[in-house]
Design a protein around this motif. Sequence first.
Motif, PDB file in Angstrom:
ATOM      1  N   ASP A 282      48.976  40.451  37.284  1.00 52.11           N
ATOM      2  CA  ASP A 282      50.182  41.273  37.184  1.00 52.11           C
ATOM      3  C   ASP A 282      49.963  42.434  36.215  1.00 52.11           C
ATOM      4  OD1 ASP A 282      51.949  39.692  38.867  1.00 52.11           O
ATOM      5  OD2 ASP A 282      51.847  38.187  37.289  1.00 52.11           O
ATOM      6  N   ILE A 283      49.314  42.149  35.093  1.00 54.72           N
ATOM      7  CA  ILE A 283      49.030  43.194  34.111  1.00 54.72           C
ATOM      8  C   ILE A 283      48.125  44.252  34.723  1.00 54.72           C
ATOM      9  CG2 ILE A 283      47.841  43.645  31.920  1.00 54.72           C
ATOM     10  CD1 ILE A 283      48.905  40.904  30.973  1.00 54.72           C
ATOM     11  N   GLY A 284      47.126  43.825  35.476  1.00 52.37           N
ATOM     12  CA  GLY A 284      46.222  44.779  36.127  1.00 52.37           C
ATOM     13  C   GLY A 284      46.934  45.671  37.125  1.00 52.37           C
ATOM     14  N   VAL A 285      47.800  45.092  37.940  1.00 48.62           N
ATOM     15  CA  VAL A 285      48.554  45.877  38.922  1.00 48.62           C
ATOM     16  C   VAL A 285      49.473  46.865  38.218  1.00 48.62           C
ATOM     17  CG1 VAL A 285      50.337  45.719  40.713  1.00 48.62           C
ATOM     18  CG2 VAL A 285      48.390  44.177  40.762  1.00 48.62           C
ATOM     19  N   LEU A 286      50.142  46.439  37.160  1.00 40.71           N
ATOM     20  CA  LEU A 286      51.032  47.343  36.425  1.00 40.71           C
ATOM     21  C   LEU A 286      50.253  48.465  35.746  1.00 40.71           C
ATOM     22  CD1 LEU A 286      53.494  44.748  34.899  1.00 40.71           C
ATOM     23  CD2 LEU A 286      53.970  46.375  36.718  1.00 40.71           C
ATOM     24  N   LEU A 287      49.090  48.162  35.203  1.00 39.42           N
ATOM     25  CA  LEU A 287      48.265  49.203  34.578  1.00 39.42           C
ATOM     26  C   LEU A 287      47.790  50.231  35.612  1.00 39.42           C
ATOM     27  CD1 LEU A 287      46.115  47.216  32.006  1.00 39.42           C
ATOM     28  CD2 LEU A 287      47.794  48.992  31.519  1.00 39.42           C
ATOM     29  N   LEU A 288      47.395  49.759  36.785  1.00 39.66           N
ATOM     30  CA  LEU A 288      46.983  50.691  37.841  1.00 39.66           C
ATOM     31  C   LEU A 288      48.146  51.571  38.295  1.00 39.66           C
ATOM     32  CD1 LEU A 288      44.620  48.480  40.012  1.00 39.66           C
ATOM     33  CD2 LEU A 288      44.002  50.480  38.666  1.00 39.66           C
ATOM     34  N   ALA A 289      49.329  50.996  38.393  1.00 35.30           N
ATOM     35  CA  ALA A 289      50.495  51.780  38.787  1.00 35.30           C
ATOM     36  C   ALA A 289      50.833  52.816  37.718  1.00 35.30           C
ATOM     37  CB  ALA A 289      51.689  50.868  39.045  1.00 35.30           C
ATOM     38  N   LEU A 290      50.754  52.430  36.439  1.00 41.03           N
ATOM     39  CA  LEU A 290      51.004  53.382  35.356  1.00 41.03           C
ATOM     40  C   LEU A 290      49.991  54.524  35.393  1.00 41.03           C
ATOM     41  CD1 LEU A 290      51.924  51.421  32.122  1.00 41.03           C
ATOM     42  CD2 LEU A 290      53.122  53.364  33.084  1.00 41.03           C
ATOM     43  N   ARG A 291      48.739  54.183  35.624  1.00 43.45           N
ATOM     44  CA  ARG A 291      47.692  55.209  35.696  1.00 43.45           C
ATOM     45  C   ARG A 291      47.949  56.160  36.863  1.00 43.45           C
ATOM     46  NH1 ARG A 291      41.693  54.526  37.600  1.00 43.45           N
ATOM     47  NH2 ARG A 291      40.879  56.521  36.920  1.00 43.45           N
ATOM     48  N   THR A 292      48.372  55.632  37.980  1.00 44.79           N
ATOM     49  CA  THR A 292      48.643  56.468  39.147  1.00 44.79           C
ATOM     50  C   THR A 292      49.829  57.382  38.898  1.00 44.79           C
ATOM     51  OG1 THR A 292      47.792  54.759  40.608  1.00 44.79           O
ATOM     52  CG2 THR A 292      49.174  56.422  41.607  1.00 44.79           C
ATOM     53  N   LEU A 293      50.882  56.862  38.246  1.00 50.18           N
ATOM     54  CA  LEU A 293      52.051  57.680  37.962  1.00 50.18           C
ATOM     55  C   LEU A 293      51.739  58.766  36.941  1.00 50.18           C
ATOM     56  CD1 LEU A 293      55.031  55.167  37.762  1.00 50.18           C
ATOM     57  CD2 LEU A 293      54.480  56.749  39.584  1.00 50.18           C
ATOM     58  N   ARG A 294      50.899  58.463  35.988  1.00 51.31           N
ATOM     59  CA  ARG A 294      50.605  59.413  34.913  1.00 51.31           C
ATOM     60  C   ARG A 294      49.585  60.471  35.320  1.00 51.31           C
ATOM     61  NH1 ARG A 294      53.172  58.532  29.726  1.00 51.31           N
ATOM     62  NH2 ARG A 294      54.167  56.539  29.931  1.00 51.31           N
TER      63      ARG A 294
END
Length: 97
Positions: free
Chosen positions: A71-83
């Motif tokens: 879950d942490i990995g998926v959230l980090l990837l989503a944050l990176r994509t948004l940023r």
Amino acid sequence: MDPTTAVIVVAALLAALALTVAVVLLVRLVRARRSLRRAGLPAGPRWVFWGALLYFVLPTDLLPDPVYLDDIGVLLLALRTLRTSPGERDHEAPRRP
């Protein structure tokens, strides 16, 4: 305290820590998307945000739920994509085969 109880307590503390990190990342993801939209900037593909949110909430995971690493990995990837700004994605050099 016997060794079995100590192991259970340590495992519970680690699971609580992982859950806390995942919740903090989820809050950061929601805030990042909200602030990007308020500023009038594109917030990346919508499916990235909603996909990460659903993956965090749904009970089906790659790893069992007491271990929130996926879950942490998926959230980090989503944050990176948004940023990542759309201009940075467009100007990347094409990869050669």
